[in-house]
Scaffold this active site. Structure first.
Site, PDB file in Angstrom:
ATOM      1  N   SER A   8       0.826  -1.163   0.039  1.00  0.00           N
ATOM      2  CA  SER A   8       0.067   0.111   0.100  1.00  0.00           C
ATOM      3  C   SER A   8       0.921   1.280   0.095  1.00  0.00           C
ATOM      4  O   SER A   8       2.016   1.262   0.654  1.00  0.00           O
ATOM      5  CB  SER A   8      -0.869   0.064   1.240  1.00  0.00           C
ATOM      6  OG  SER A   8      -1.634   1.380   1.214  1.00  0.00           O
ATOM      7  N   LYS A  12      -1.388   6.345   5.566  1.00  0.00           N
ATOM      8  CA  LYS A  12      -2.310   6.196   6.883  1.00  0.00           C
ATOM      9  C   LYS A  12      -3.132   5.058   6.612  1.00  0.00           C
ATOM     10  O   LYS A  12      -3.449   4.532   7.880  1.00  0.00           O
ATOM     11  CB  LYS A  12      -3.383   7.760   6.669  1.00  0.00           C
ATOM     12  CG  LYS A  12      -2.798   8.975   6.929  1.00  0.00           C
ATOM     13  CD  LYS A  12      -3.948   9.924   7.444  1.00  0.00           C
ATOM     14  CE  LYS A  12      -3.246  10.932   8.012  1.00  0.00           C
ATOM     15  NZ  LYS A  12      -3.901  12.079   8.125  1.00  0.00           N
ATOM     16  N   ASP A  72      -8.188  -2.884  -1.564  1.00  0.00           N
ATOM     17  CA  ASP A  72      -8.709  -2.087  -2.145  1.00  0.00           C
ATOM     18  C   ASP A  72     -10.146  -1.609  -1.471  1.00  0.00           C
ATOM     19  O   ASP A  72     -10.742  -2.541  -0.858  1.00  0.00           O
ATOM     20  CB  ASP A  72      -8.852  -2.453  -3.575  1.00  0.00           C
ATOM     21  CG  ASP A  72      -8.978  -0.920  -4.430  1.00  0.00           C
ATOM     22  OD1 ASP A  72      -8.238   0.002  -4.235  1.00  0.00           O
ATOM     23  OD2 ASP A  72     -10.141  -0.823  -5.004  1.00  0.00           O
ATOM     24  N   HIS A 191     -14.442  -1.601   7.926  1.00  0.00           N
ATOM     25  CA  HIS A 191     -14.305  -2.533   6.974  1.00  0.00           C
ATOM     26  C   HIS A 191     -13.020  -3.211   6.865  1.00  0.00           C
ATOM     27  O   HIS A 191     -12.707  -4.503   6.795  1.00  0.00           O
ATOM     28  CB  HIS A 191     -14.688  -1.791   5.815  1.00  0.00           C
ATOM     29  CG  HIS A 191     -13.973  -0.629   5.642  1.00  0.00           C
ATOM     30  ND1 HIS A 191     -13.891   0.398   6.675  1.00  0.00           N
ATOM     31  CD2 HIS A 191     -13.303  -0.012   4.639  1.00  0.00           C
ATOM     32  CE1 HIS A 191     -13.139   1.519   6.299  1.00  0.00           C
ATOM     33  NE2 HIS A 191     -12.585   1.205   5.003  1.00  0.00           N
ATOM     34  N   ARG A 192     -12.005  -2.426   7.058  1.00  0.00           N
ATOM     35  CA  ARG A 192     -10.611  -2.978   7.046  1.00  0.00           C
ATOM     36  C   ARG A 192     -10.161  -3.840   8.327  1.00  0.00           C
ATOM     37  O   ARG A 192      -9.603  -4.779   8.150  1.00  0.00           O
ATOM     38  CB  ARG A 192      -9.686  -1.716   6.715  1.00  0.00           C
ATOM     39  CG  ARG A 192      -8.325  -2.067   6.569  1.00  0.00           C
ATOM     40  CD  ARG A 192      -7.477  -0.805   6.152  1.00  0.00           C
ATOM     41  NE  ARG A 192      -7.994  -0.119   5.139  1.00  0.00           N
ATOM     42  CZ  ARG A 192      -8.519   0.994   5.141  1.00  0.00           C
ATOM     43  NH1 ARG A 192      -8.932   1.654   6.156  1.00  0.00           N
ATOM     44  NH2 ARG A 192      -9.095   1.541   3.865  1.00  0.00           N
TER      45      ARG A 192
HETATM   46  P1  IMP Z   1      -7.525   2.801  -2.313  1.00  0.00           P
HETATM   47  O1  IMP Z   1      -7.920   1.679  -1.605  1.00  0.00           O
HETATM   48  O2  IMP Z   1      -6.056   3.022  -2.230  1.00  0.00           O
HETATM   49  O3  IMP Z   1      -7.783   2.711  -3.732  1.00  0.00           O
HETATM   50  O4  IMP Z   1      -8.269   3.986  -2.023  1.00  0.00           O
HETATM   51  C1  IMP Z   1      -9.165   4.174  -1.084  1.00  0.00           C
HETATM   52  C2  IMP Z   1     -10.062   5.195  -0.859  1.00  0.00           C
HETATM   53  O5  IMP Z   1     -11.213   5.169  -0.183  1.00  0.00           O
HETATM   54  C3  IMP Z   1      -8.982   6.311   0.269  1.00  0.00           C
HETATM   55  O6  IMP Z   1      -8.358   7.081  -0.517  1.00  0.00           O
HETATM   56  C4  IMP Z   1     -10.242   6.790   0.911  1.00  0.00           C
HETATM   57  O7  IMP Z   1     -10.551   8.229   0.284  1.00  0.00           O
HETATM   58  C5  IMP Z   1     -11.446   5.891   0.879  1.00  0.00           C
HETATM   59  N1  IMP Z   1     -11.299   5.144   2.118  1.00  0.00           N
HETATM   60  C6  IMP Z   1     -11.052   3.603   1.974  1.00  0.00           C
HETATM   61  N2  IMP Z   1     -11.118   3.425   3.417  1.00  0.00           N
HETATM   62  C7  IMP Z   1     -11.457   4.422   4.239  1.00  0.00           C
HETATM   63  C8  IMP Z   1     -11.311   4.725   5.588  1.00  0.00           C
HETATM   64  O8  IMP Z   1     -11.475   3.855   6.412  1.00  0.00           O
HETATM   65  N3  IMP Z   1     -11.835   5.784   5.804  1.00  0.00           N
HETATM   66  C9  IMP Z   1     -11.917   6.911   4.994  1.00  0.00           C
HETATM   67  N4  IMP Z   1     -11.811   6.848   3.711  1.00  0.00           N
HETATM   68  C10 IMP Z   1     -11.441   5.470   3.460  1.00  0.00           C
END
Ligand code: IMP
Length: 209
Positions: A8, A12, A72, A191-192
């Site tokens: 990743s 954050k 993702d 979710h994570r």
């Molecule tokens: P990626 O998974 O790196 O493509 O990006 C996920 C995007 O979804 C992040 O940049 C946030 O904008 C949003 N996102 C995903 N998880 C969270 C979370 O736990 N809190 C707030 N925003 C989230």
């Protein structure tokens, strides 16, 4: 010590993932992108969270040869037919901006898009797919899990914790945003957190084989 690589680029998000995994994978070193030689990361071109997580995990295995985890994730807003979804990170089109600028623009746009949507139709879910891929004698083995946090989008930003859309999101059963929750409380319902707690025993078993 056994090692797993976490693919990743979002510092954050990476910190959240390392924090959650440290608790559930004791004795396993969780490496980040700074711990491996640089490689070309794939563009997130798939229409699903799972598809994009798989792209990132497979690229990580072929570049590093290490067992690799990738996620993702994003926010799916019911009144927007599930958008921003996989486009969450670049919803306002500022893919190259720094994290805070991008988050602010994404949140401003989401608020504007929902300005006429009444409170009872502001439901949304954060979703996260995690793929764990590792080299085996026959090729690459894969496991996939998903975590979901249901809630709603509020009308103004609140809180300083978390990242992304946390300042606009109250999980079901909460009147504070996920940016106002202490980190460990967000992890417990997020979710994570759910996805990583589901994959942790699979990782532990694979690394002990
Ligand atoms: P990626 O998974 O790196 O493509 O990006 C996920 C995007 O979804 C992040 O940049 C946030 O904008 C949003 N996102 C995903 N998880 C969270 C979370 O736990 N809190 C707030 N925003 C989230």
């Amino acid at each position: 010590m056994s090692r797993v690589f976490l693919a990743s680029r979002n510092p954050k998000k990476l910190a959240e993932m390392q924090r959650i995994l440290a608790e559930h994978l004791p004795g396993i070193a969780v490496l980040g992108l700074d711990d491996v030689p640089a490689y070309d990361e794939p563009a997130e071109t798939e229409p699903t969270f799972e598809g994009n997580a798989r792209l990132k995990a497979l690229a990580a295995v072929s570049a590093t040869g290490l067992p690799s985890l990738a996620d993702d994730s994003g926010i799916c807003v019911d009144a927007l037919n599930g958008m921003p979804g996989v486009l969450s990170a670049r919803w306002a089109g500022l893919a190259e901006a720094d994290g805070a600028t991008k988050d602010r623009a994404n949140n401003d746009l989401l608020l504007a898009q929902l300005s006429d949507v009444p409170d009872d139709r502001r439901t949304a879910q954060f979703r996260c797919s995690v793929v764990f891929a590792r080299p085996t004698a026959d090729g690459v083995a894969e496991d996939v899990v998903e975590g979901v946090m249901p809630g709603r989008v509020i009308r103004s930003m609140r809180g300083t914790g978390g990242f992304g859309y946390d300042v606009l999101f109250c999980a079901d059963g909460y009147d504070v945003t996920t940016a106002e929750l202490p980190a460990d409380e967000k992890d417990a319902i997020s979710h994570r957190g759910k996805a990583l707690r589901a994959i942790a025993p699979v990782v532990a078993r694979a690394l002990s084989d």
